[in-house]
Every structure is written in structure tokens, then in C-alpha cells.
Design an enzyme around this catalytic site. Structure first.
Site, mmCIF file in Angstrom:
data_model
loop_
_atom_site.group_PDB
_atom_site.id
_atom_site.type_symbol
_atom_site.label_atom_id
_atom_site.label_comp_id
_atom_site.label_asym_id
_atom_site.label_seq_id
_atom_site.Cartn_x
_atom_site.Cartn_y
_atom_site.Cartn_z
ATOM 1 C CG ASP A 73 -2.189 1.175 1.046
ATOM 2 O OD1 ASP A 73 -2.780 0.992 -0.054
ATOM 3 O OD2 ASP A 73 -2.319 1.972 1.814
ATOM 4 C CB SER A 74 2.395 3.210 -1.957
ATOM 5 O OG SER A 74 1.704 3.125 -3.211
ATOM 6 C CG PHE A 158 0.756 5.430 -11.923
ATOM 7 C CD1 PHE A 158 0.096 5.253 -10.431
ATOM 8 C CD2 PHE A 158 1.816 4.616 -12.073
ATOM 9 C CE1 PHE A 158 0.816 4.254 -9.478
ATOM 10 C CE2 PHE A 158 2.365 4.037 -11.041
ATOM 11 C CZ PHE A 158 1.821 3.871 -10.076
ATOM 12 C CG ASP A 161 4.362 9.128 -10.932
ATOM 13 O OD1 ASP A 161 4.573 9.312 -9.423
ATOM 14 O OD2 ASP A 161 4.490 8.106 -11.455
ATOM 15 C CG HIS A 186 7.100 4.978 -2.973
ATOM 16 N ND1 HIS A 186 7.362 5.740 -4.311
ATOM 17 C CD2 HIS A 186 5.749 4.783 -2.997
ATOM 18 C CE1 HIS A 186 6.109 5.639 -4.895
ATOM 19 N NE2 HIS A 186 5.080 5.319 -4.332
#
Length: 203
Positions: A73-74, A158, A161, A186
Site C-alpha cells: 500500500d502506498s 501515474f 507523478d 518508494h
């Protein structure tokens, strides 16, 4: 010492992410498959942190397939916004928000703040669970520091970014090649650490 599993399910249907993870795990001789191969619905991500959401997704996939699972998850945390959008990064501008909607809201919230007040970090938590009930999951995190640009730059990537500026490269993430981005991102950091951790666990 735990044995190396023959197959691992990735709690995602993103084929690009699947290829990246498969490449990292290739030296371990593990077959990687996507949860969409099993027609598994996405997990409800109601955790209060990136780690919590990653674990929710991994345990969901493991429970419904009976296989070990990997998930991540980010999101983006902006210093001046007290860590927002954080775990709500994908739906910052609403539940059906597009990437452009989210970026528009972010730029509006930051207004005309100077560069020194636009610090931000992309965060990623990557996890491995041997089973849905695994009480000792492997958890790794990665952070990519930068700042939010005043306007969009670049046509790649995406999410956020186009406005995430890397001061060392003097470019936004959307201006980087896939190789350049993976080396600094990351997600790249978190999954490389996860792969190293799994190799040590199964050595």
C-alpha cells in the site's frame, strides 16, 4: 526454518506490479500469480496506515486462495498538509476521483507556497504473510522524498507523478524512465527490501 513456497499470490491485479515483483523473486524460484487469476474481489482498505492496509490486502488474498501472499500500500504525504493525503491518496478528491482530480485538489490546497514549504514523501509498505493467520508477517517500508511542483511536468507514470519533484534529479517523477523511477521510488525500495528479507528467511 520455513520452507520456500512454490507459489505466492500478489494481492493486486496490476500486471506491471506483478512483473516487477516476479522479477525480484525470480532468484528464489517462486511462481508469482495475481489475485485476479482467482477472481478474488479487492479487499476493503479501511486501515489507518499504509502497513495496516497492506496487511489487510495480503491476509484477504491468503485467506481466499490458501496461498502465501504479498501486498503493498502506498501514497503521498505532504508536510504542509500534516501528512495528507496519506492513506486517502487514491481518493483525495472523492471516491471516484481521477488522478487529475487529485492533483488539482493538491495544488489548490498548497496554493502559492514557496518550494521550501512544499516538501513531501511517497511512502510504500510491502508485506508478506505465509497464511491469513500469520502472526509474524514480513514488513518492509520505503520512502521517496521530494517536493510538490507548482505545475504538472512530464507525461509518464501515474497518480501524483506529474507534480512530485525529485530535487536530486531536478525532474518530476513523470519525467523519469521506468528504470530511473524504480531505482529511486518508494515502491522499488520497499520491494527490494522485502525480497532480501524473504531470501534471508528461506536461506
Amino acid at each position: 526454518m520455513p520452507s520456500v513456497p512454490q507459489r505466492v499470490v500478489i494481492a493486486s491485479g496490476n500486471r506491471g506490479k506483478l512483473r516487477e515483483i516476479a522479477s525480484l523473486l525470480a532468484p528464489l524460484g517462486i511462481e508469482v500469480c495475481a489475485q485476479t487469476d482467482f477472481a478474488i474481489p479487492e479487499a476493503v482498505e479501511d486501515g489507518d496506515s499504509f502497513v495496516a492496509n497492506a496487511l489487510l490486502k495480503a491476509r484477504h488474498a491468503a485467506r481466499l486462495t490458501g496461498l502465501p501472499a504479498i501486498a503493498d500500500d502506498s501514497g503521498l504525504a505532504v508536510d504542509a498538509l500534516h501528512g495528507a493525503p496519506g492513506v486517502y491518496s487514491a481518493r483525495y478528491a472523492g471516491p471516484d476521483a481521477s488522478d487529475d482530480d487529485n492533483i488539482d485538489k493538491l495544488l489548490h490546497e498548497l496554493g502559492d507556497r514557496p518550494a521550501a514549504e512544499r516538501g513531501a514523501g511517497f511512502h510504500c509498505a510491502a508485506v508478506f504473510v505465509a497464511s491469513a493467520g500469520d502472526e509474524s508477517p514480513l514488513i518492509e517500508e520505503g520512502v521517496w522524498r521530494g517536493r510538490i511542483a507548482a505545475a504538472r511536468r512530464g507525461a509518464g507514470g501515474f497518480g501524483y507523478d506529474p507534480v512530485f519533484f525529485d530535487p536530486e534529479l531536478a525532474r518530476c517523477a513523470a519525467e523519469l524512465s521506468a528504470t530511473e523511477k524504480n531505482a529511486r521510488s518508494h515502491r522499488g525500495k520497499a520491494f527490494r527490501a522485502l525480497s532480501d528479507g524473504l531470501a534471508k528467511r528461506w536461506a
